[in-house]
Write a protein that holds these residues in place. Structure first.
Motif, PDB file in Angstrom:
ATOM      1  N   ALA A  73     -18.857  17.064 -12.362  1.00 48.01           N
ATOM      2  CA  ALA A  73     -19.830  16.044 -12.743  1.00 48.01           C
ATOM      3  C   ALA A  73     -19.615  14.781 -11.929  1.00 48.01           C
ATOM      4  N   VAL A  74     -18.407  14.614 -11.408  1.00 47.51           N
ATOM      5  CA  VAL A  74     -18.049  13.429 -10.635  1.00 47.51           C
ATOM      6  C   VAL A  74     -17.638  13.863  -9.234  1.00 47.51           C
ATOM      7  N   ARG A  75     -18.247  13.261  -8.232  1.00 47.59           N
ATOM      8  CA  ARG A  75     -17.933  13.600  -6.849  1.00 47.59           C
ATOM      9  C   ARG A  75     -17.122  12.531  -6.138  1.00 47.59           C
ATOM     10  N   ASN A  76     -17.014  11.347  -6.741  1.00 44.40           N
ATOM     11  CA  ASN A  76     -16.274  10.241  -6.133  1.00 44.40           C
ATOM     12  C   ASN A  76     -14.865  10.166  -6.709  1.00 44.40           C
ATOM     13  N   ILE A  77     -13.870  10.190  -5.836  1.00 43.34           N
ATOM     14  CA  ILE A  77     -12.477  10.079  -6.246  1.00 43.34           C
ATOM     15  C   ILE A  77     -11.883   8.843  -5.582  1.00 43.34           C
ATOM     16  N   VAL A  78     -11.268   7.967  -6.381  1.00 45.03           N
ATOM     17  CA  VAL A  78     -10.589   6.787  -5.847  1.00 45.03           C
ATOM     18  C   VAL A  78      -9.109   6.902  -6.189  1.00 45.03           C
ATOM     19  N   LEU A  79      -8.264   6.796  -5.165  1.00 45.31           N
ATOM     20  CA  LEU A  79      -6.822   6.991  -5.298  1.00 45.31           C
ATOM     21  C   LEU A  79      -6.102   5.662  -5.149  1.00 45.31           C
ATOM     22  N   VAL A  80      -5.199   5.365  -6.082  1.00 45.33           N
ATOM     23  CA  VAL A  80      -4.495   4.080  -6.097  1.00 45.33           C
ATOM     24  C   VAL A  80      -2.987   4.342  -6.010  1.00 45.33           C
ATOM     25  N   HIS A  81      -2.362   3.851  -4.951  1.00 46.21           N
ATOM     26  CA  HIS A  81      -0.942   4.113  -4.720  1.00 46.21           C
ATOM     27  C   HIS A  81      -0.056   3.181  -5.551  1.00 46.21           C
ATOM     28  N   GLY A  82       1.219   3.500  -5.560  1.00 47.27           N
ATOM     29  CA  GLY A  82       2.182   2.715  -6.317  1.00 47.27           C
ATOM     30  C   GLY A  82       3.033   1.828  -5.433  1.00 47.27           C
ATOM     31  N   ALA A  83       4.153   1.365  -5.981  1.00 47.90           N
ATOM     32  CA  ALA A  83       5.059   0.476  -5.252  1.00 47.90           C
ATOM     33  C   ALA A  83       5.777   1.232  -4.143  1.00 47.90           C
ATOM     34  N   TRP A  93      -1.487   9.188   0.328  1.00 50.43           N
ATOM     35  CA  TRP A  93      -2.422  10.138  -0.260  1.00 50.43           C
ATOM     36  C   TRP A  93      -2.979  11.158   0.737  1.00 50.43           C
ATOM     37  N   LEU A  94      -2.667  11.024   2.010  1.00 52.85           N
ATOM     38  CA  LEU A  94      -3.343  11.852   3.015  1.00 52.85           C
ATOM     39  C   LEU A  94      -3.300  13.359   2.726  1.00 52.85           C
ATOM     40  N   PRO A  95      -2.146  13.941   2.343  1.00 51.39           N
ATOM     41  CA  PRO A  95      -2.146  15.384   2.073  1.00 51.39           C
ATOM     42  C   PRO A  95      -3.100  15.787   0.945  1.00 51.39           C
ATOM     43  N   VAL A  96      -3.211  14.957  -0.089  1.00 48.19           N
ATOM     44  CA  VAL A  96      -4.122  15.244  -1.200  1.00 48.19           C
ATOM     45  C   VAL A  96      -5.553  14.899  -0.830  1.00 48.19           C
ATOM     46  N   LEU A  97      -5.719  13.783  -0.137  1.00 50.57           N
ATOM     47  CA  LEU A  97      -7.055  13.313   0.242  1.00 50.57           C
ATOM     48  C   LEU A  97      -7.799  14.358   1.064  1.00 50.57           C
ATOM     49  N   THR A  98      -7.119  14.942   2.052  1.00 43.30           N
ATOM     50  CA  THR A  98      -7.787  15.931   2.897  1.00 43.30           C
ATOM     51  C   THR A  98      -8.154  17.187   2.109  1.00 43.30           C
ATOM     52  N   THR A 127     -11.671   7.892  -1.502  1.00 51.79           N
ATOM     53  CA  THR A 127     -11.219   6.637  -0.900  1.00 51.79           C
ATOM     54  C   THR A 127      -9.842   6.296  -1.452  1.00 51.79           C
ATOM     55  N   ALA A 128      -8.931   5.917  -0.568  1.00 48.94           N
ATOM     56  CA  ALA A 128      -7.606   5.457  -0.972  1.00 48.94           C
ATOM     57  C   ALA A 128      -7.569   3.940  -0.886  1.00 48.94           C
ATOM     58  N   VAL A 129      -7.243   3.299  -1.985  1.00 44.11           N
ATOM     59  CA  VAL A 129      -7.149   1.838  -2.041  1.00 44.11           C
ATOM     60  C   VAL A 129      -5.884   1.390  -1.319  1.00 44.11           C
ATOM     61  N   GLN A 130      -5.971   0.234  -0.645  1.00 47.27           N
ATOM     62  CA  GLN A 130      -4.785  -0.388  -0.058  1.00 47.27           C
ATOM     63  C   GLN A 130      -4.396  -1.583  -0.933  1.00 47.27           C
ATOM     64  N   ASN A 131      -3.445  -1.358  -1.828  1.00 43.87           N
ATOM     65  CA  ASN A 131      -2.995  -2.425  -2.723  1.00 43.87           C
ATOM     66  C   ASN A 131      -2.109  -3.427  -1.975  1.00 43.87           C
ATOM     67  N   PRO A 132      -2.324  -4.718  -2.175  1.00 40.38           N
ATOM     68  CA  PRO A 132      -1.396  -5.692  -1.577  1.00 40.38           C
ATOM     69  C   PRO A 132      -0.041  -5.729  -2.278  1.00 40.38           C
ATOM     70  N   LEU A 133       0.007  -5.237  -3.512  1.00 35.56           N
ATOM     71  CA  LEU A 133       1.248  -5.206  -4.292  1.00 35.56           C
ATOM     72  C   LEU A 133       1.831  -6.602  -4.518  1.00 35.56           C
ATOM     73  N   SER A 134       0.970  -7.604  -4.455  1.00 28.76           N
ATOM     74  CA  SER A 134       1.407  -8.986  -4.618  1.00 28.76           C
ATOM     75  C   SER A 134       1.306  -9.476  -6.056  1.00 28.76           C
ATOM     76  N   ALA A 135       0.457  -8.826  -6.855  1.00 31.13           N
ATOM     77  CA  ALA A 135       0.288  -9.179  -8.268  1.00 31.13           C
ATOM     78  C   ALA A 135      -0.614  -8.126  -8.892  1.00 31.13           C
ATOM     79  N   LEU A 136      -0.512  -7.964 -10.193  1.00 22.82           N
ATOM     80  CA  LEU A 136      -1.394  -7.017 -10.875  1.00 22.82           C
ATOM     81  C   LEU A 136      -2.852  -7.379 -10.630  1.00 22.82           C
ATOM     82  N   ALA A 137      -3.203  -8.654 -10.757  1.00 25.83           N
ATOM     83  CA  ALA A 137      -4.592  -9.071 -10.573  1.00 25.83           C
ATOM     84  C   ALA A 137      -5.083  -8.781  -9.164  1.00 25.83           C
TER      85      ALA A 137
END
Length: 277
Positions: A51-61, A68-73, A83-93
């Motif tokens: 039902a959902v075709r869009n996947i957004v992946l959020v990495h950790g610390a 995510w590349l092995p899973v993304l492909t 799409t894999a997000v690029q977190n700045p890891l500078s703050a939760l917000a």
């Protein structure tokens, strides 16, 4: 290979040697075709189209979006828009904002996936209206008005050996430490590569509170990694039970997307197919 139904057996009428060979070849090709179709898992009533075709992946610390590349492909090969997000890891917000920016660019519904610290990020960012489900991979999942530090304190699992530098950033300094804590089931060489590109996380991120936990209204899945040295399995189990997630367990280190990409991709695919149109 499964045997063909009785109606598909070779004909019993007398045939010459040449026609018998042709018939045998034809039915063998058909049988192989049926077998290959079975392996490909065709979309049937038992395996509905996602039902959902869009996947957004959020990495950790200590990682970035490339983790995510092995899973993304694999997900792209399944037909998903990933799409894999690029977190700045500078703050939760800041990490929530980075994720929300990606979500705003998506046309249609989204399945949001978070690993480790990324679990806290998607717990807040997952309140976006186009997010229909949440997948947590050995993740930290706070409740509403709770921080990651508060979550670990509630579960009697305080963070240890994570000392910030003079700028308030936490690193896994030694390649050996990165290998042992994050990815003991991958090669030392690969662990060294990941350690070389690691991204530090600001210590203050762990004390920032999630405003509202999206898992309270939206379906969730949780992958427990049984050989995890970063987040103990007992803590993962407590988190998954608290949020009422559908649970899958595999014998993996913390970085399951590197050591077990097939299993991780299948879990995400299963979650997408479980959501209703």
């Amino acid at each position: 290979m499964k045997s063909l139904p009785a109606s598909h057996h070779l004909p019993r009428t007398p045939l010459g040697p040449r026609w018998r060979a042709i018939a045998a070849t034809t039915w063998l090709a058909l049988a192989l075709g049926l077998a290959m179709t079975s392996v490909a898992r065709p979309l049937t009533a038992a395996t509905p189209a996602p039902a959902v075709r869009n996947i957004v992946l959020v990495h950790g610390a200590f990682t970035d979006g490339s983790i995510w590349l092995p899973v993304l492909t694999r997900l792209q090969d399944m037909g998903y828009h990933v799409t894999a997000v690029q977190n700045p890891l500078s703050a939760l917000a800041d990490d929530v904002l980075a994720t929300e920016r990606v979500l705003q660019r998506k046309t249609g519904d989204v399945l949001l996936v978070g690993h480790s610290w990324g679990g806290a990020v998607i717990t807040q960012a997952g309140n976006a209206s186009n997010v229909k489900g949440l997948v947590y991979l050995s993740a930290l999942v706070p409740d509403s008005n709770e921080s990651v530090a508060g979550l670990l304190q509630r579960l009697n699992a305080p963070m240890s050996a994570l000392t910030p530098d003079a700028e308030g950033l936490i690193w896994l300094n030694a390649e050996q430490q990165f290998h042992q804590v994050m990815a003991a089931d991958i090669s030392v060489k690969k662990a060294q590569e990941l350690a070389a590109i690691q991204q530090p996380i600001a210590a203050r991120a762990f004390t920032a509170k999630v405003q509202h936990a999206a898992w309270q209204e939206k379906p969730s899945w949780y992958l427990q990694t049984q050989h995890d040295q970063a987040l103990p399995l007992s803590v993962q189990k407590a988190i998954a039970q608290h949020i009422g997630a559908r649970v899958t367990s595999i014998g993996s280190s913390h970085l399951s997307m590197i050591s077990h990409p097939d299993e991780v991709a299948r879990l995400i695919d299963w979650a997408a197919r479980s959501l209703h149109h």
